[in-house]
Enzyme design. Structure first.
Site, PDB file in Angstrom:
ATOM      1  N   TYR A 144       0.816  -1.465  -0.290  1.00  0.00           N
ATOM      2  CA  TYR A 144       0.099   0.061  -0.011  1.00  0.00           C
ATOM      3  C   TYR A 144       0.947   1.190  -0.038  1.00  0.00           C
ATOM      4  O   TYR A 144       1.765   1.329   0.818  1.00  0.00           O
ATOM      5  CB  TYR A 144      -1.044  -0.055   1.288  1.00  0.00           C
ATOM      6  CG  TYR A 144      -1.504   1.091   1.414  1.00  0.00           C
ATOM      7  CD1 TYR A 144      -2.882   1.476   0.494  1.00  0.00           C
ATOM      8  CD2 TYR A 144      -1.704   2.068   2.505  1.00  0.00           C
ATOM      9  CE1 TYR A 144      -3.567   2.372   0.688  1.00  0.00           C
ATOM     10  CE2 TYR A 144      -2.446   3.436   2.608  1.00  0.00           C
ATOM     11  CZ  TYR A 144      -3.438   3.434   1.618  1.00  0.00           C
ATOM     12  OH  TYR A 144      -4.314   4.705   1.712  1.00  0.00           O
ATOM     13  N   ASP A 239       9.245   2.768   0.055  1.00  0.00           N
ATOM     14  CA  ASP A 239       8.167   3.412   1.081  1.00  0.00           C
ATOM     15  C   ASP A 239       8.402   2.874   2.432  1.00  0.00           C
ATOM     16  O   ASP A 239       8.039   1.758   2.830  1.00  0.00           O
ATOM     17  CB  ASP A 239       6.693   2.996   0.341  1.00  0.00           C
ATOM     18  CG  ASP A 239       5.723   3.597   1.132  1.00  0.00           C
ATOM     19  OD1 ASP A 239       6.120   4.064   2.188  1.00  0.00           O
ATOM     20  OD2 ASP A 239       4.772   3.618   0.649  1.00  0.00           O
ATOM     21  N   LYS A 267       4.050   8.483   9.117  1.00  0.00           N
ATOM     22  CA  LYS A 267       3.646   7.968  10.325  1.00  0.00           C
ATOM     23  C   LYS A 267       4.695   8.600  11.496  1.00  0.00           C
ATOM     24  O   LYS A 267       4.385   9.691  11.958  1.00  0.00           O
ATOM     25  CB  LYS A 267       3.466   6.555  10.439  1.00  0.00           C
ATOM     26  CG  LYS A 267       2.437   6.033   9.446  1.00  0.00           C
ATOM     27  CD  LYS A 267       2.013   4.745   9.376  1.00  0.00           C
ATOM     28  CE  LYS A 267       0.661   4.692   8.535  1.00  0.00           C
ATOM     29  NZ  LYS A 267       0.729   4.178   7.263  1.00  0.00           N
TER      30      LYS A 267
HETATM   31  C1  LIG Z   1       0.166   4.630   5.934  1.00  0.00           C
HETATM   32  C2  LIG Z   1       0.846   4.319   4.802  1.00  0.00           C
HETATM   33  C3  LIG Z   1       1.094   5.244   3.527  1.00  0.00           C
HETATM   34  C4  LIG Z   1       0.119   6.360   3.523  1.00  0.00           C
HETATM   35  O1  LIG Z   1       0.144   7.460   4.440  1.00  0.00           O
HETATM   36  P1  LIG Z   1      -0.950   8.295   5.146  1.00  0.00           P
HETATM   37  O2  LIG Z   1      -0.255   9.255   5.548  1.00  0.00           O
HETATM   38  O3  LIG Z   1      -2.106   7.361   5.190  1.00  0.00           O
HETATM   39  O4  LIG Z   1      -1.427   9.068   3.515  1.00  0.00           O
HETATM   40  C5  LIG Z   1       1.764   4.995   2.425  1.00  0.00           C
HETATM   41  N1  LIG Z   1       2.686   3.962   2.558  1.00  0.00           N
HETATM   42  C6  LIG Z   1       2.545   3.262   3.425  1.00  0.00           C
HETATM   43  C7  LIG Z   1       3.663   1.784   3.459  1.00  0.00           C
HETATM   44  C8  LIG Z   1       1.797   3.326   4.696  1.00  0.00           C
HETATM   45  O5  LIG Z   1       1.776   2.215   5.562  1.00  0.00           O
END
Ligand SMILES: *Cc1c(COP(=O)(O)O)cnc(C)c1O
Length: 427
Positions: A144, A239, A267
């Protein structure tokens, strides 16, 4: 356990917020329950509006590595707010946090702060396309990367198939350049490059997959991606929105020694306030406006409250913290596995430091297909039983449990005791 107030408020919420929430998993749909509305949180615990308190393993989905509302952070935020909540002009805090990020992750020679992980990945891909003059990107099934159009591509479409959108509202054109490969399968990546020679701008990957539950990278997988990208003239984007500052202070890249060209953060970097960031090689990041021509901007980017929270959080990532988080994670993982074994329930527990996922399956979980072999109904039963016993796990089989510095051995013992009782009810 009474949840009358949460139920009433949920029914009111559905009349104003789509599905009653502002982010889908919060609605508890996948676990056949009604969501709890939270009044307050402290340390490892959250309290709902009916007054029930739970040991929290969602932890705002990852940001809260130091627990809920640590007093030092609250104090720092109050002091920052008195100086002004937003300037729309540069502040010293952005430079300070940027330098802190680079010290922890040396591959990040330049960084741009944004307000969410979604913005970070979306912008990093824009830079990669600009730098390479190529359109296509390769992602992995089940990874994701936020909700930008290009990433909402049907998982399962296979390594060579051009993406078809998973969500209505995403045009075919927006996802047509998204290729999908299989996590932990370098062959699927090579096939994608063979079929799209000279067209792939970047490979984007969660170096520790955390959005199908926790799936660690197989030995050599990340190194293999690095080699393929270098050979093919494509960029490697990590990511690390979850793994950054969680796998280690230097993220997954610090642990594995694999150096990506670009990194996306979110995060933990905001310590519970809305922050994202993307960064990497100076020659790439200097393409970003106003240093270069790639446009990207944000009214609240680098917000002083958010930067304050990020600094407070990143300044406290000690080796001791990771050692104790890993120890707790190992105890929790072993305890859940034992509880299942005693009850005769098939369970595969994946763990990486403070990330844990109990998958209700007897198959080893190493990619999307094996993760989705897990029995989500069993998880739903397990979830509801745990909630009744004062433990709040993520409301989906396919999400990671997050530990924090505030979780104690007693919290984990309580969780394991609850799991022992609940596993017996899982059929
Ligand atoms: C949570 C998440 C996102 C998106 O971040 P948001 O702050 O919710 O837009 C992107 N990549 C990964 C791996 C994530 O866990």
């Amino acid at each position: 356990m009474r949840t009358t107030r949460s139920r009433a408020l949920f029914s009111r919420a559905t009349q104003i917020l789509p599905g009653g929430v502002d982010s889908p998993v919060r609605a508890f749909k996948a676990v056949g329950a009604s969501p709890l509305f939270i009044r307050r949180a402290s340390g490892a615990c959250i309290t709902d509006i009916d007054g029930n308190t739970y040991v929290d393993y969602v932890m705002s989905w990852g940001p809260l590595i130091h627990g809920h509302a640590p007093p030092g952070l609250v104090k720092a935020l109050a002091a920052a707010a008195r100086q002004g909540t937003s300037f729309g002009a540069p502040s010293p805090l952005e430079v300070e946090l940027g330098e802190r990020v680079r010290a922890l992750m040396p591959s990040i020679e330049r960084v741009r702060f944004v307000s969410s992980g979604t913005e970070a990945t979306m912008s990093a891909v824009r830079v990669a396309r600009a730098a390479t003059g190529r359109d296509r990107i390769l992602k992995f099934e089940g990874c994701y990367h936020g909700h930008a159009d290009a990433f909402l591509v049907k998982a399962g479409s296979g390594a060579l198939t051009l993406g078809t959108p998973t969500s209505p509202g995403v045009t075919k054109a927006a996802s047509a350049d998204t290729l999908v490969a299989t996590y932990n399968d370098l062959e699927s990546v090579r096939r994608a490059f063979d079929a799209n020679r000279g067209q792939i701008a970047a490979v984007i990957v969660e170096p520790i997959a955390g959005n199908i539950g926790v799936v660690p990278p197989a030995e050599g997988f990340l190194r293999g991606l690095r080699e393929i990208c270098t050979a093919e003239g494509a960029l490697l984007i990590f990511d690390e929105v979850i793994s950054g500052f969680r796998a280690s202070a230097g993220g997954a890249q610090g642990l594995t020694g694999v150096r990506p060209d670009l990194t996306c953060l979110g995060k933990i970097i905001g310590g519970g306030l809305p922050v994202g960031a993307y960064g990497g090689r100076a020659d790439l990041m200097d393409l970003v406006s106003p240093a270069g021509p790639v446009y990207q901007a944000g009214t609240l980017s680098g917000n002083p409250l958010a930067m304050t929270a990020g600094l407070w959080c990143l300044n406290r990532l000690t080796p001791k913290l990771y050692a104790s988080l890993s120890a707790l994670g190992a105890t929790l993982a072993a305890g859940l596995a034992d509880a299942a074994r005693e009850a005769g329930v098939a369970l595969q527990v994946n763990a990486f430091g403070s990330l844990v996922t109990p998958f209700f399956t007897d198959r080893a979980v190493r990619d999307y297909a094996s993760a989705t072999s897990a029995n989500a109904d069993q998880y739903a039963t397990f979830f509801r039983g745990m909630l009744k016993r004062g433990v709040y796990p993520p409301p989906s089989q396919f999400e990671a449990w997050f530990l924090s510095a505030a979780h104690t051995a007693a919290d984990v013992d309580k969780t394991i005791a609850a799991a022992r009782a609940v596993m017996k009810t899982v059929k």
